[in-house]
Write a protein that holds these residues in place. Structure first.
Motif, mmCIF file in Angstrom:
data_model
loop_
_atom_site.group_PDB
_atom_site.id
_atom_site.type_symbol
_atom_site.label_atom_id
_atom_site.label_comp_id
_atom_site.label_asym_id
_atom_site.label_seq_id
_atom_site.Cartn_x
_atom_site.Cartn_y
_atom_site.Cartn_z
ATOM 1 N N ILE A 3 0.842 -1.200 0.000
ATOM 2 C CA ILE A 3 0.000 0.000 0.000
ATOM 3 C C ILE A 3 0.873 1.245 0.000
ATOM 4 C CG2 ILE A 3 -1.932 -1.099 1.192
ATOM 5 C CD1 ILE A 3 -1.081 0.542 3.662
ATOM 6 N N PHE A 5 -0.967 4.367 0.648
ATOM 7 C CA PHE A 5 -1.935 5.288 1.244
ATOM 8 C C PHE A 5 -2.808 5.995 0.208
ATOM 9 C CE2 PHE A 5 1.914 5.465 4.052
ATOM 10 C CZ PHE A 5 1.447 4.553 4.975
ATOM 11 N N GLN A 7 -5.920 6.121 -2.869
ATOM 12 C CA GLN A 7 -7.286 5.618 -2.996
ATOM 13 C C GLN A 7 -7.277 4.202 -3.589
ATOM 14 O OE1 GLN A 7 -9.861 7.953 -5.510
ATOM 15 N NE2 GLN A 7 -11.692 7.173 -4.502
ATOM 16 N N SER A 9 -4.949 2.015 -3.130
ATOM 17 C CA SER A 9 -4.547 1.131 -2.036
ATOM 18 C C SER A 9 -5.725 0.810 -1.131
ATOM 19 C CB SER A 9 -3.439 1.772 -1.198
ATOM 20 O OG SER A 9 -2.243 1.836 -1.906
ATOM 21 N N GLU A 10 -6.574 1.798 -0.927
ATOM 22 C CA GLU A 10 -7.775 1.602 -0.102
ATOM 23 C C GLU A 10 -8.678 0.546 -0.732
ATOM 24 O OE1 GLU A 10 -10.802 2.586 2.825
ATOM 25 O OE2 GLU A 10 -9.013 3.807 2.621
ATOM 26 N N LEU A 13 -7.096 -2.782 -0.250
ATOM 27 C CA LEU A 13 -7.236 -3.195 1.147
ATOM 28 C C LEU A 13 -8.628 -3.754 1.410
ATOM 29 C CD1 LEU A 13 -5.767 -3.241 3.886
ATOM 30 C CD2 LEU A 13 -6.713 -0.968 4.319
ATOM 31 N N GLN A 14 -9.651 -3.113 0.845
ATOM 32 C CA GLN A 14 -11.016 -3.619 0.991
ATOM 33 C C GLN A 14 -11.137 -5.017 0.383
ATOM 34 O OE1 GLN A 14 -13.324 -0.528 -0.893
ATOM 35 N NE2 GLN A 14 -13.575 0.609 1.005
ATOM 36 N N PHE A 65 -4.391 4.639 8.438
ATOM 37 C CA PHE A 65 -4.894 4.027 7.217
ATOM 38 C C PHE A 65 -5.607 2.709 7.511
ATOM 39 C CE2 PHE A 65 -4.472 1.708 3.161
ATOM 40 C CZ PHE A 65 -4.937 2.665 2.277
ATOM 41 N N LYS A 68 -10.104 1.018 9.730
ATOM 42 C CA LYS A 68 -11.282 0.897 8.865
ATOM 43 C C LYS A 68 -12.244 -0.108 9.480
ATOM 44 C CE LYS A 68 -9.014 3.257 5.737
ATOM 45 N NZ LYS A 68 -9.049 4.654 5.767
#
Length: 80
Positions: A3, A5, A7, A9-10, A13-14, A65, A68
């Motif tokens: 990642i 940091f 979008q 990567s987000e 991550l999801q 980060f 979540k």
């Protein structure tokens, strides 16, 4: 999972969280510090302080980060 940091990567991550829940596994999350060659090759007190600062900053950003809701039931192994 690497990642940076962003979008994207987000979103990754999801997706990783969904797969970790589905297969009941740990999610390894990696962030690579971008250090200049001069910081690495020259061992000075100032360079050491700067590397420690950058490492602490990355750890702080990493912690934020990873806060979540979709990671609550996932074991996350962060690595810098």
């Amino acid at each position: 999972m690497p990642i940076n940091f962003s979008q994207q990567s987000e979103l990754a991550l999801q997706t990783g969280a969904i797969l970790a829940k589905k297969y009941d596994t740990k999610l390894h999350v990696l962030h690579m510090l971008e250090l200049s060659d001069s910081l690495i090759s020259q061992s000075t007190s100032e360079n050491r302080k700067e590397m420690l600062f950058l490492s602490a900053l990355a750890k702080k950003k990493f912690k934020q980060f990873l806060e979540k809701g979709y990671l609550e039931e996932v074991t996350v192994e962060p690595l810098i």
